[in-house]
Scaffold this active site. Structure first.
Site, PDB file in Angstrom:
ATOM      1  N   CYS A   1       9.981  45.427  54.711  1.00 51.35           N
ATOM      2  CA  CYS A   1      10.629  46.546  54.010  1.00 51.35           C
ATOM      3  C   CYS A   1       9.632  47.040  52.960  1.00 51.35           C
ATOM      4  O   CYS A   1       8.768  46.277  52.515  1.00 51.35           O
ATOM      5  CB  CYS A   1      11.902  46.028  53.357  1.00 51.35           C
ATOM      6  SG  CYS A   1      12.663  47.127  52.149  1.00 51.35           S
ATOM      7  N   HIS A   2       9.765  48.295  52.537  1.00 54.23           N
ATOM      8  CA  HIS A   2       8.778  48.801  51.576  1.00 54.23           C
ATOM      9  C   HIS A   2       8.810  48.027  50.251  1.00 54.23           C
ATOM     10  O   HIS A   2       7.797  47.948  49.554  1.00 54.23           O
ATOM     11  CB  HIS A   2       8.939  50.307  51.344  1.00 54.23           C
ATOM     12  CG  HIS A   2       7.625  50.951  51.048  1.00 54.23           C
ATOM     13  ND1 HIS A   2       7.152  52.068  51.677  1.00 54.23           N
ATOM     14  CD2 HIS A   2       6.640  50.574  50.183  1.00 54.23           C
ATOM     15  CE1 HIS A   2       5.957  52.357  51.203  1.00 54.23           C
ATOM     16  NE2 HIS A   2       5.626  51.470  50.295  1.00 54.23           N
ATOM     17  N   THR A   3       9.938  47.425  49.924  1.00 58.43           N
ATOM     18  CA  THR A   3      10.014  46.674  48.665  1.00 58.43           C
ATOM     19  C   THR A   3       9.024  45.495  48.684  1.00 58.43           C
ATOM     20  O   THR A   3       8.421  45.176  47.659  1.00 58.43           O
ATOM     21  CB  THR A   3      11.463  46.197  48.424  1.00 58.43           C
ATOM     22  OG1 THR A   3      12.328  47.330  48.584  1.00 58.43           O
ATOM     23  CG2 THR A   3      11.641  45.622  47.042  1.00 58.43           C
TER      24      THR A   3
ATOM     25  N   HIS B   1      12.212  39.585  52.731  1.00 59.88           N
ATOM     26  CA  HIS B   1      13.643  39.506  52.375  1.00 59.88           C
ATOM     27  C   HIS B   1      14.546  40.106  53.442  1.00 59.88           C
ATOM     28  O   HIS B   1      15.749  40.156  53.256  1.00 59.88           O
ATOM     29  CB  HIS B   1      13.879  40.183  51.017  1.00 59.88           C
ATOM     30  CG  HIS B   1      13.570  41.648  51.035  1.00 59.88           C
ATOM     31  ND1 HIS B   1      12.291  42.135  50.991  1.00 59.88           N
ATOM     32  CD2 HIS B   1      14.371  42.723  51.120  1.00 59.88           C
ATOM     33  CE1 HIS B   1      12.320  43.450  51.044  1.00 59.88           C
ATOM     34  NE2 HIS B   1      13.577  43.828  51.131  1.00 59.88           N
ATOM     35  N   GLU B   2      13.962  40.567  54.563  1.00 62.08           N
ATOM     36  CA  GLU B   2      14.804  41.138  55.620  1.00 62.08           C
ATOM     37  C   GLU B   2      14.658  40.198  56.808  1.00 62.08           C
ATOM     38  O   GLU B   2      13.582  40.150  57.419  1.00 62.08           O
ATOM     39  CB  GLU B   2      14.268  42.538  55.941  1.00 62.08           C
ATOM     40  CG  GLU B   2      15.302  43.462  56.525  1.00 62.08           C
ATOM     41  CD  GLU B   2      14.780  44.882  56.676  1.00 62.08           C
ATOM     42  OE1 GLU B   2      14.834  45.657  55.713  1.00 62.08           O
ATOM     43  OE2 GLU B   2      14.314  45.214  57.769  1.00 62.08           O
TER      44      GLU B   2
ATOM     45  N   CYS C   1      32.468  36.072  39.576  1.00 56.31           N
ATOM     46  CA  CYS C   1      32.196  36.833  38.342  1.00 56.31           C
ATOM     47  C   CYS C   1      32.953  38.173  38.377  1.00 56.31           C
ATOM     48  O   CYS C   1      33.472  38.577  39.413  1.00 56.31           O
ATOM     49  CB  CYS C   1      30.690  37.052  38.196  1.00 56.31           C
ATOM     50  SG  CYS C   1      30.042  38.312  39.304  1.00 56.31           S
TER      51      CYS C   1
ATOM     52  N   CYS D   1      31.855  40.421  41.236  1.00 51.82           N
ATOM     53  CA  CYS D   1      32.296  39.985  42.559  1.00 51.82           C
ATOM     54  C   CYS D   1      33.797  40.212  42.731  1.00 51.82           C
ATOM     55  O   CYS D   1      34.268  40.466  43.836  1.00 51.82           O
ATOM     56  CB  CYS D   1      31.935  38.517  42.783  1.00 51.82           C
ATOM     57  SG  CYS D   1      30.157  38.292  43.026  1.00 51.82           S
TER      58      CYS D   1
ATOM     59  N   CYS E   1      26.503  41.165  41.269  1.00 58.22           N
ATOM     60  CA  CYS E   1      26.912  39.823  40.841  1.00 58.22           C
ATOM     61  C   CYS E   1      26.154  39.376  39.576  1.00 58.22           C
ATOM     62  O   CYS E   1      24.931  39.492  39.510  1.00 58.22           O
ATOM     63  CB  CYS E   1      26.635  38.853  41.985  1.00 58.22           C
ATOM     64  SG  CYS E   1      26.934  37.133  41.567  1.00 58.22           S
TER      65      CYS E   1
ATOM     66  N   ARG F   1      22.503  38.737  41.124  1.00 58.68           N
ATOM     67  CA  ARG F   1      21.984  40.081  41.379  1.00 58.68           C
ATOM     68  C   ARG F   1      20.465  40.026  41.513  1.00 58.68           C
ATOM     69  O   ARG F   1      19.820  39.107  41.008  1.00 58.68           O
ATOM     70  CB  ARG F   1      22.391  41.056  40.278  1.00 58.68           C
ATOM     71  CG  ARG F   1      21.707  40.817  38.968  1.00 58.68           C
ATOM     72  CD  ARG F   1      22.008  41.924  37.985  1.00 58.68           C
ATOM     73  NE  ARG F   1      23.437  42.043  37.711  1.00 58.68           N
ATOM     74  CZ  ARG F   1      23.950  42.918  36.849  1.00 58.68           C
ATOM     75  NH1 ARG F   1      23.165  43.748  36.206  1.00 58.68           N
ATOM     76  NH2 ARG F   1      25.251  42.969  36.632  1.00 58.68           N
TER      77      ARG F   1
ATOM     78  N   ARG G   1      10.665  50.024  61.318  1.00 64.14           N
ATOM     79  CA  ARG G   1      10.745  48.591  61.076  1.00 64.14           C
ATOM     80  C   ARG G   1       9.878  47.855  62.089  1.00 64.14           C
ATOM     81  O   ARG G   1       9.901  48.161  63.287  1.00 64.14           O
ATOM     82  CB  ARG G   1      12.190  48.092  61.179  1.00 64.14           C
ATOM     83  CG  ARG G   1      12.970  48.328  59.884  1.00 64.14           C
ATOM     84  CD  ARG G   1      12.308  47.627  58.713  1.00 64.14           C
ATOM     85  NE  ARG G   1      13.027  47.727  57.466  1.00 64.14           N
ATOM     86  CZ  ARG G   1      12.689  48.546  56.451  1.00 64.14           C
ATOM     87  NH1 ARG G   1      11.662  49.366  56.556  1.00 64.14           N
ATOM     88  NH2 ARG G   1      13.388  48.524  55.328  1.00 64.14           N
TER      89      ARG G   1
END
Ligand SMILES: NC(=O)c1ccc[n+]([C@@H]2O[C@H](COP(=O)([O-])OP(=O)(O)OC[C@H]3O[C@@H](n4cnc5c(N)ncnc54)[C@H](O)[C@@H]3O)[C@@H](O)[C@H]2O)c1
Ligand SMILES: [Zn+2]
Ligand SMILES: [Zn+2]
Length: 416
Positions: A48-50, A70-71, A103, A106, A114, A118, A409
């Site tokens: 992902c670009h992040t 993270h994907e 929390c 949530c 969250c 988060r 992707r």
């Protein structure tokens, strides 16, 4: 219980040792999961670009050495103390932002931010003890957004893991673990266009095209795609984008302006040309030229807009091109840490709304299994987002494809 439960696992991981340098496949040690953690065997991950922003670390806090990613999709290998709702063998998607289920966020229907879990892009360690679960010869390697999926095994907080239908093909649904859910949710959960409304999408990468897909599903009448890369436009037609704008096409006034004899006018002209050059080359903020194009195309502005680029200029344009009275703009792209959003307050007084979202406001544990079912029921197509596939040893190719603007992707197969 798996035979590796409770033991350190030695496996391959792609380590980012330094900003912008190719990842290196290394043998790493992955410690067993601690309280409220699970260890996952990652089968497929995507870029992902992040990941690219934090690898380049140009406008972000540098944290190295680090395992990005993270994907992804994988299988639970073992669980730590206190984990009751996951067991070895479960099929899961790790998610960069979590859901503790307790929390105020949530418990609220309106938020997925969250308090405990988060997104935190600067933290490179686990929450429970402030330590990393990854090491090489005893030297810690940092985590990334609590997921670090560029590793054959990773340790994740249980609140960042969505348990999904074991029938779902992980090589496809792994992209629901970030980009596609983010774009889709940004439209369906946050922008919420009404049937027949017009929608502008800034940035036609996977996130933007998933936002466009959401607009199509919501029955938008016009979907206007804005991108600096014209090769995106052909692809975007498959996603229901009906019209295209390339901000670079609107630099013509620079060439067309003729010098006047009066020297004051000449100075003004030169300053205008310098300003235009800086906008085109992303050195300073856009003056709203392309916003005006969209406002004119739609007789006053689009009903909804989604910014999926990470560019501050596009963020400002996305806000300023929505219709007064009711227009809603949603920011999705990840900005540089020093970016500042500048607009005139009158744009708000005139009845425009600006929002932003992480992960399309989906709560990962509660909502993502249902998004996976949309794919299983053929309401949502994922194949068209997957343009490339590489083996783990070729992971740096995925970075090249994204940097050149060639891929939506690229799936990385961990067994290769
Ligand atoms: N908020 C979230 O939860 C979340 C989740 C995932 C990704 N993101 C962010 O979403 C953005 C898109 O991610 P992606 O993986 O689709 O990236 P991508 O690189 O595949 O796509 C981005 C597109 O934006 C275009 N673009 C860049 N600057 C532009 C500008 N000024 N005007 C018009 N178009 C421009 C690029 O040409 C490219 O086609 C990134 O900023 C990423 O970090 C946010
Ligand atoms: Zn992402
Ligand atoms: Zn919470």
């Amino acid at each position: 219980m798996s035979s590796t439960a409770g033991q350190v696992i030695r496996c391959k991981a792609a380590v980012a040792w330094e900003a912008g340098k190719p990842l290196v496949i290394e043998q790493v040690e992955v410690a067993p999961p601690q309280v409220n953690e699970v260890r996952l065997k990652i089968l497929f991950t995507a870029l992902c670009h992040t990941d690219v922003y934090f690898w380049e670390a140009k406008g972000q806090t540098p944290v190295f050495p680090r395992i990005l990613g993270h994907e992804a999709g994988g299988i639970v290998e073992s669980v730590g103390e206190g984990v009751t709702d996951l067991k070895p063998g479960d099929h899961v998607l790790p998610v960069f932002t979590g859901e503790c289920k307790e929390c105020p966020h949530c418990l609220s229907e309106e938020s997925n931010m969250c308090d405990l879990l988060r997104i935190n892009t600067d933290r490179g360690v686990m929450l429970s003890d402030g330590k990393s679960r990854f090491s090489i010869n005893g030297k810690p390697i940092f985590h990334f957004v609590g997921t670090s999926t560029f590793s054959e095994y990773t340790v994740v907080h249980v609140g960042c893991v969505a348990k999904i239908n074991p029938e779902a093909p992980l090589d496809k649904v792994c992209i629901l673990s970030c980009g596609i859910s983010t774009g889709l949710g940004a439209t369906l959960n946050v922008a919420k266009p009404k049937k027949g409304q017009s929608v502008a999408v800034f940035g036609l990468g996977a996130v933007g095209l998933a936002a466009a897909e959401g607009a199509r599903m919501a029955g938008a009448s016009r979907i206007i795609g804005i991108d600096l890369n014209p090769s995106r436009f052909n692809e975007a037609k498959k996603f229901g984008v009906t019209e295209f704008v390339n901000p670079k096409d609107y630099d013509k006034p620079v060439q067309e302006v003729g010098f006047k004899k009066n020297s004051l006018n000449m100075i003004i002209m030169i300053l205008e040309q310098v300003h235009r050059y800086m906008i085109i080359n992303n050195i300073c903020a856009d003056d709203g030229f392309d916003n005006q194009v969209i406002v004119e195309m739609t007789n006053g502005g689009v009903d909804r807009s989604l910014e999926c680029t990470g560019s501050i200029q596009a963020m400002i344009s996305a806000f300023e091109c929505v219709h007064d009275g009711w227009g809603v703009a949603v920011l999705v792209g990840v900005p540089n840490k020093d970016d500042a959003f500048k607009t005139h307050p009158m744009k708000f007084l005139d009845g425009r709304t600006l929002k932003g979202t992480f992960f399309g406001n989906y709560k990962p544990r509660t909502d993502i299994p249902g998004v996976v079912e949309k794919y299983m029921n053929k309401e949502l197509e994922l194949e068209k987002f997957i343009t490339h596939m590489v083996s783990f040893s070729e992971i740096n190719k995925a970075f090249d494809y994204m940097l050149k603007g060639e891929s939506l992707r690229c799936i990385i197969r961990m067994d290769g």
